[in-house]
Enzyme design. Sequence first.
Site, PDB file in Angstrom:
ATOM      1  N   GLY A   1       0.882  -1.112   0.044  1.00  0.00           N
ATOM      2  CA  GLY A   1      -0.073  -0.087   0.203  1.00  0.00           C
ATOM      3  C   GLY A   1       0.853   1.236  -0.087  1.00  0.00           C
TER       4      GLY A   1
ATOM      5  N   VAL B   1       4.824   1.079  -0.138  1.00  0.00           N
ATOM      6  CA  VAL B   1       5.662   0.000   0.670  1.00  0.00           C
ATOM      7  C   VAL B   1       5.467  -1.177   0.235  1.00  0.00           C
ATOM      8  CG1 VAL B   1       5.753  -0.856   2.997  1.00  0.00           C
ATOM      9  CG2 VAL B   1       5.131   1.458   2.602  1.00  0.00           C
TER      10      VAL B   1
ATOM     11  N   GLY C   1       1.946   4.714   1.978  1.00  0.00           N
ATOM     12  CA  GLY C   1       2.188   5.507   3.095  1.00  0.00           C
ATOM     13  C   GLY C   1       2.470   7.083   2.836  1.00  0.00           C
ATOM     14  N   GLY C   2       2.514   7.768   3.921  1.00  0.00           N
ATOM     15  CA  GLY C   2       2.968   9.186   3.659  1.00  0.00           C
ATOM     16  C   GLY C   2       4.216   9.237   2.816  1.00  0.00           C
ATOM     17  N   MET C   3       3.805   9.983   1.653  1.00  0.00           N
ATOM     18  CA  MET C   3       5.046  10.313   0.595  1.00  0.00           C
ATOM     19  C   MET C   3       5.735   9.156   0.047  1.00  0.00           C
ATOM     20  SD  MET C   3       6.544  13.689   2.012  1.00  0.00           S
ATOM     21  CE  MET C   3       7.408  12.838   3.669  1.00  0.00           C
TER      22      MET C   3
ATOM     23  N   LYS D   1      10.024   0.867   1.870  1.00  0.00           N
ATOM     24  CA  LYS D   1       9.473   2.171   1.302  1.00  0.00           C
ATOM     25  C   LYS D   1      10.176   2.653   0.410  1.00  0.00           C
ATOM     26  CE  LYS D   1       7.049   6.166   3.197  1.00  0.00           C
ATOM     27  NZ  LYS D   1       6.706   6.939   4.167  1.00  0.00           N
TER      28      LYS D   1
ATOM     29  N   ASP E   1       2.495  14.034  11.915  1.00  0.00           N
ATOM     30  CA  ASP E   1       1.534  13.861  11.027  1.00  0.00           C
ATOM     31  C   ASP E   1       0.809  12.249  11.863  1.00  0.00           C
ATOM     32  OD1 ASP E   1      -0.116  13.805   8.956  1.00  0.00           O
ATOM     33  OD2 ASP E   1       1.214  12.337   7.841  1.00  0.00           O
TER      34      ASP E   1
END
Length: 529
Positions: A25, A32, A27-29, A47, A143
């Site tokens: 999926g 992964v 993730g932030g920026m 990531k 965040d």
Amino acid sequence: MGTSNGMPDAPSPLAGRYRLGEHLGRGGMGQVWRADDDTLEREVAVKRIDLPEELAEGDAAVRRSLREARAAARLSHPNVVQVYDVLSLEDRTWIVMEYVPSRSLRQVIAEDGPLDAYRVARIGLDLLAALRAAHRAGVQHRDVKPANVLLAHDGRVLLTDFGIAALDDDILTSKSDALVGSPPYMAPERARFGTSGTPADLWGLGATLYAAVEGQSPFQRTSTMATLAALATEEPDPPRHAGPLRPVLDGLLRKDPAQRMEAEEAERLLRQTVAALDGSAARPVTVPKPRIPADDAIRPRFPGVPEARRTRLIALAAAVVALLGGLAAFVVNRSPSGSAADVAATTAPAATAGGSKPTSVSVPPSPASNPSRSTASKRPPLPAGWSVWTDDTGFSVYLPDGWSPQKKRGTMQYFRDGKGHVLGIDQTTKPKSNPVADWESQSKSRVRGGDFPGYRRIKIESVDYFKKAADWEFTFNGGGTRQHVNNRGVVTSAHHAYGLWFQTPDSDWEKYRKDVLETVFLSFVPAKA
């Protein structure tokens, strides 16, 4: 650039050691993947940093990704996802992290509905512990939101994705970073002035706990601009389901950071909430949305099953296909006996891919018998209120009505009853020769690695079961309560071994051991060799 659901255009294996597997999926920026570390022979999450085009000019990508790695690598805490390595390859940055079989809190809310106040308070205590450790190390997360909270299948709660974290001593932190984040969970001072600090993380914690118990963030609106406007001009919608959790939500969601509740007071109130609700018949109970079966059982390792666990991405949602995060891999050990039963009619939910339908047969319950029997023992009659599950790989087992099969992951088949009880069955064609010795080794490794918080060993011992077998029984803290596990590894032939993992809340153990686990052991029939 690779596609969002396939393998990226990157060296394989990365850095000569990380072999990328399934896509887990975004993730932030970044995106992964699950990966195998060939050097240390363990699973990891990798990531790849993918910044939006407007943020990727110059050295921004390298700067931000290195900051993420530096921030998280400074932390060593049970409630923080550990960073192992950072790579710079072909103008891209890759971060190698601890692989945590889990669902995010965002996924749990979307799929199961809001959580009850007791569970939210327990989650809050774990997240607060992670933030306090980060703040002591001079790291702000910046965040905190449900998507960055992982509810691990082994019971842990972890904070992840320090992608826009600010280090107190990081001279590279720029004001342009300040507005990167998620508006529904962004502190008012960040949204209005671009300023941050530890109070902003506490706001994010409050908004996350609010979303967990109410089902949406306190300022969720139909657009980003409407959300930001509400954040600046309105008070949070009063929570309707928080119960004794409300004082901590109110305190953490004060708009003025100088007036916002501090971590010590938040911890006191969260503990007070847990104490008020723990074991109380008045504990709020939420009725979850109808749940699409998801492989969220714990998958422990067991004797005879290779260390490399096989997991897949599952895409399910109530009405649409939604990407789920990395899924668990606990390995379970089985029990022997009897001849395979062919079944047809079904009263339990229909099987998911990888298994057959259970069959309900009305037979009087059999007398209690020793679950550690040999292969010569006969399978008992099917008790009333039970069905037969026959797996497409050939094994068969009795299940109580109401225990639903979950979507199969590789060789793993899970079953859950929706009340916190889990049965998982795995198998391998490469048995190990000494189940007891293997359990001793694995228990030390897994406990040392933090897989079972509050671990207390009950026993590791051989049992009279098929050719050879061993039980590993223990308790640990998970899911807001004490968990009790029996993990049985059993060799059924020279070329086949099974694992059966059975877990309940500790308070339910004696009842479910007698009423469920013993029958499961007695009824298990391996595939024919």
